[in-house]
Design a protein around this motif. Structure first.
Motif, mmCIF file in Angstrom:
data_model
loop_
_atom_site.group_PDB
_atom_site.id
_atom_site.type_symbol
_atom_site.label_atom_id
_atom_site.label_comp_id
_atom_site.label_asym_id
_atom_site.label_seq_id
_atom_site.Cartn_x
_atom_site.Cartn_y
_atom_site.Cartn_z
ATOM 1 N N SER A 60 7.631 -3.823 0.377
ATOM 2 C CA SER A 60 7.854 -4.313 -0.983
ATOM 3 C C SER A 60 8.351 -3.230 -1.932
ATOM 4 N N GLU A 61 8.365 -1.984 -1.483
ATOM 5 C CA GLU A 61 9.061 -0.920 -2.209
ATOM 6 C C GLU A 61 9.532 0.130 -1.216
ATOM 7 N N VAL A 62 10.815 0.414 -1.255
ATOM 8 C CA VAL A 62 11.411 1.523 -0.529
ATOM 9 C C VAL A 62 12.537 2.037 -1.413
ATOM 10 N N GLY A 63 12.732 3.335 -1.441
ATOM 11 C CA GLY A 63 13.784 3.829 -2.314
ATOM 12 C C GLY A 63 14.014 5.314 -2.150
ATOM 13 N N ALA A 64 14.969 5.794 -2.918
ATOM 14 C CA ALA A 64 15.290 7.216 -2.966
ATOM 15 C C ALA A 64 15.844 7.513 -4.348
ATOM 16 N N SER A 65 15.425 8.610 -4.921
ATOM 17 C CA SER A 65 15.881 8.942 -6.268
ATOM 18 C C SER A 65 17.204 9.697 -6.222
ATOM 19 N N SER A 66 17.872 9.696 -7.363
ATOM 20 C CA SER A 66 19.077 10.516 -7.534
ATOM 21 C C SER A 66 18.745 11.769 -8.333
ATOM 22 N N PHE A 67 17.464 12.155 -8.335
ATOM 23 C CA PHE A 67 17.002 13.294 -9.135
ATOM 24 C C PHE A 67 17.786 14.562 -8.804
ATOM 25 N N GLY A 68 17.966 14.828 -7.509
ATOM 26 C CA GLY A 68 18.703 16.023 -7.110
ATOM 27 C C GLY A 68 20.198 15.809 -7.074
ATOM 28 N N PRO A 102 10.130 8.490 1.620
ATOM 29 C CA PRO A 102 10.095 9.763 2.349
ATOM 30 C C PRO A 102 11.027 10.837 1.803
ATOM 31 N N LEU A 103 12.029 10.473 1.022
ATOM 32 C CA LEU A 103 12.923 11.486 0.460
ATOM 33 C C LEU A 103 12.432 12.017 -0.882
ATOM 34 N N ASP A 104 11.336 11.456 -1.384
ATOM 35 C CA ASP A 104 10.837 11.875 -2.694
ATOM 36 C C ASP A 104 9.374 12.295 -2.688
ATOM 37 N N TRP A 105 8.482 11.469 -2.139
ATOM 38 C CA TRP A 105 7.054 11.731 -2.306
ATOM 39 C C TRP A 105 6.262 11.808 -1.001
ATOM 40 N N ASN A 106 6.677 11.107 0.028
ATOM 41 C CA ASN A 106 5.886 11.076 1.258
ATOM 42 C C ASN A 106 6.083 12.340 2.089
ATOM 43 N N ILE A 127 0.827 -1.204 0.000
ATOM 44 C CA ILE A 127 0.000 0.000 0.000
ATOM 45 C C ILE A 127 0.864 1.257 0.000
ATOM 46 N N SER A 128 0.362 2.268 -0.677
ATOM 47 C CA SER A 128 1.012 3.572 -0.726
ATOM 48 C C SER A 128 -0.074 4.615 -0.965
ATOM 49 N N PRO A 129 -0.331 5.471 0.007
ATOM 50 C CA PRO A 129 0.425 5.730 1.227
ATOM 51 C C PRO A 129 0.253 4.641 2.284
ATOM 52 N N ILE A 130 1.120 4.704 3.298
ATOM 53 C CA ILE A 130 1.033 3.784 4.428
ATOM 54 C C ILE A 130 -0.120 4.248 5.312
ATOM 55 N N ASP A 131 -1.184 3.448 5.333
ATOM 56 C CA ASP A 131 -2.438 3.882 5.949
ATOM 57 C C ASP A 131 -3.040 2.737 6.757
ATOM 58 N N PRO A 132 -2.929 2.772 8.082
ATOM 59 C CA PRO A 132 -3.510 1.692 8.887
ATOM 60 C C PRO A 132 -5.024 1.585 8.735
ATOM 61 N N ASN A 133 -5.687 2.698 8.435
ATOM 62 C CA ASN A 133 -7.139 2.644 8.234
ATOM 63 C C ASN A 133 -7.493 1.789 7.021
ATOM 64 N N PHE A 134 -6.650 1.833 6.002
ATOM 65 C CA PHE A 134 -6.903 1.009 4.824
ATOM 66 C C PHE A 134 -6.749 -0.471 5.167
ATOM 67 N N ILE A 135 -5.747 -0.804 5.963
ATOM 68 C CA ILE A 135 -5.570 -2.201 6.374
ATOM 69 C C ILE A 135 -6.774 -2.662 7.196
ATOM 70 N N ASP A 168 -1.464 -13.906 3.674
ATOM 71 C CA ASP A 168 -0.558 -14.281 4.761
ATOM 72 C C ASP A 168 0.326 -13.132 5.221
ATOM 73 N N VAL A 169 0.442 -12.098 4.386
ATOM 74 C CA VAL A 169 1.361 -10.986 4.639
ATOM 75 C C VAL A 169 0.705 -9.715 4.116
ATOM 76 N N VAL A 170 0.945 -8.590 4.788
ATOM 77 C CA VAL A 170 0.604 -7.288 4.219
ATOM 78 C C VAL A 170 1.905 -6.565 3.897
ATOM 79 N N ALA A 171 1.834 -5.631 2.961
ATOM 80 C CA ALA A 171 3.052 -4.951 2.521
ATOM 81 C C ALA A 171 2.805 -3.456 2.406
ATOM 82 N N ILE A 172 3.888 -2.704 2.540
ATOM 83 C CA ILE A 172 3.814 -1.244 2.484
ATOM 84 C C ILE A 172 4.925 -0.706 1.595
ATOM 85 N N HIS A 173 4.701 0.509 1.079
ATOM 86 C CA HIS A 173 5.690 1.210 0.262
ATOM 87 C C HIS A 173 5.952 2.578 0.875
ATOM 88 N N GLY A 174 7.209 3.017 0.820
ATOM 89 C CA GLY A 174 7.515 4.336 1.356
ATOM 90 C C GLY A 174 8.701 4.980 0.667
#
Length: 314
Positions: A111-119, A82-86, A53-61, A74-80
């Protein structure tokens, strides 16, 4: 080896699921539960992951729980990112994980975490190092997004495209490798135990190079997908077979998503399908072909011959 199958990608993000058509996510729930049952019929031991899920939202879960989806996975997953969009600080990552753990007893994967090299590449390197410090050992599976930069000639999967300004163009700088496949600063510091999320387009020219780089980076855990929409292309089965054969050395979470236009309520890959069972049929085919139950002699789990990889692709 497919170690898990994931149902959809970012179902609470309008870029991936049209919740204007399905505002209470009941259609999504019906589709996901049907797919879960179909997967269990083929391989009851294969872990099923709710699309990150993106955004990370406990209400959605909690909403997913009220619809019965959490009983089907069997598993829940989140995406974040914070250096780009959150709109939260990178140091809040552990708290974000705990927000989800507070509303479900299921394991939480990233299942997704990252940071861009845009800047600057130094920003991406900092993001990789800091988020690895915060998350490795705290979460069982973490997939860094991504291995490759998105080619400039391709379109990023977002709602408003270029109208998003710099937020859109950051999608093109998420890789550890540039478009020409030369490594960025972060590639040299990629830590042991961190996985990679890398999407492959239909007949993606980068597949062989990706496998080489994944080995070079000593990656064990991979997340990728096979597109339900692409399954209706000519020779899709041949491409999927080639992709999954190449990725056999890795412990792969296989994501199933993207509605074929002709099967959607609206003619778009984010649309809920007209019939949720059509996605379940695709999920059953994908698992039968790429993650069948191990054959055990004299066991109730031995796969009957008639269940071996039926072809639903056309």
């Amino acid at each position: 080896m497919v170690e898990a199958v994931m149902l959809w990608n970012e179902p609470n993000n309008l870029s991936h699921w049209d919740f204007k058509i399905d505002p209470d996510w009941k259609k999504f729930a019906e589709m996901a539960i049907a797919a879960g049952k179909a997967i269990r019929s083929v391989n009851p031991e294969l872990p099923i992951v709710l699309g990150g899920i993106s955004p990370i939202d406990p209400n959605f879960i909690q909403l997913m729980g009220s619809h019965g989806i959490l009983n089907a996975v069997d598993v829940v997953a989140i995406h974040g990112f914070p250096l780009d969009w959150n709109h939260w600080n990178v140091n809040e990552w552990p708290a974000k994980v705990d927000e989800i753990r507070a509303v479900t007893k299921l394991p939480v994967w990233i299942s997704e975490v990252g940071a861009s090299s845009f800047g600057a590449e130094e920003v991406q390197l900092f993001g990789l190092q800091r988020m690895s410090e915060l998350l490795l050992g705290n979460v069982e599976r973490i997939h860094w997004y991504s291995l490759f930069d998105l080619p400039a000639s391709w379109t990023a999967t977002t709602r408003h495209k270029e109208a998003e300004g710099s937020a859109y163009y950051r999608h093109y700088y998420m890789g550890l490798l540039r478009e020409d496949e030369t490594p960025k600063m972060a590639a040299a510091e990629f830590p042991e135990g961190l996985g990679i999320c890398q999407w492959f387009h239909y007949e993606d020219h980068r597949l062989d190079s990706a496998v080489e780089w994944l080995h070079r980076l000593k990656v064990r855990y991979l997340r990728t997908g096979v597109s339900w929409a692409d399954s209706h292309r000519e020779n899709a089965e041949l491409w999927f077979d080639r992709q999954m054969k190449a990725l056999e050395p890795f412990n792969t979470t296989l994501t199933l998503c993207f509605t074929p236009e002709h099967l959607g309520i609206a003619p778009h890959y984010t649309s809920p399908p007209k019939d949720p069972n059509t996605f379940a049929e695709f999920a059953q085919w994908a698992v039968s072909r790429y993650a069948p139950a191990p054959v055990r002699t004299n066991s109730a789990y031995a796969m009957p011959e008639e269940m071996a990889a039926p072809s639903v692709l056309r």
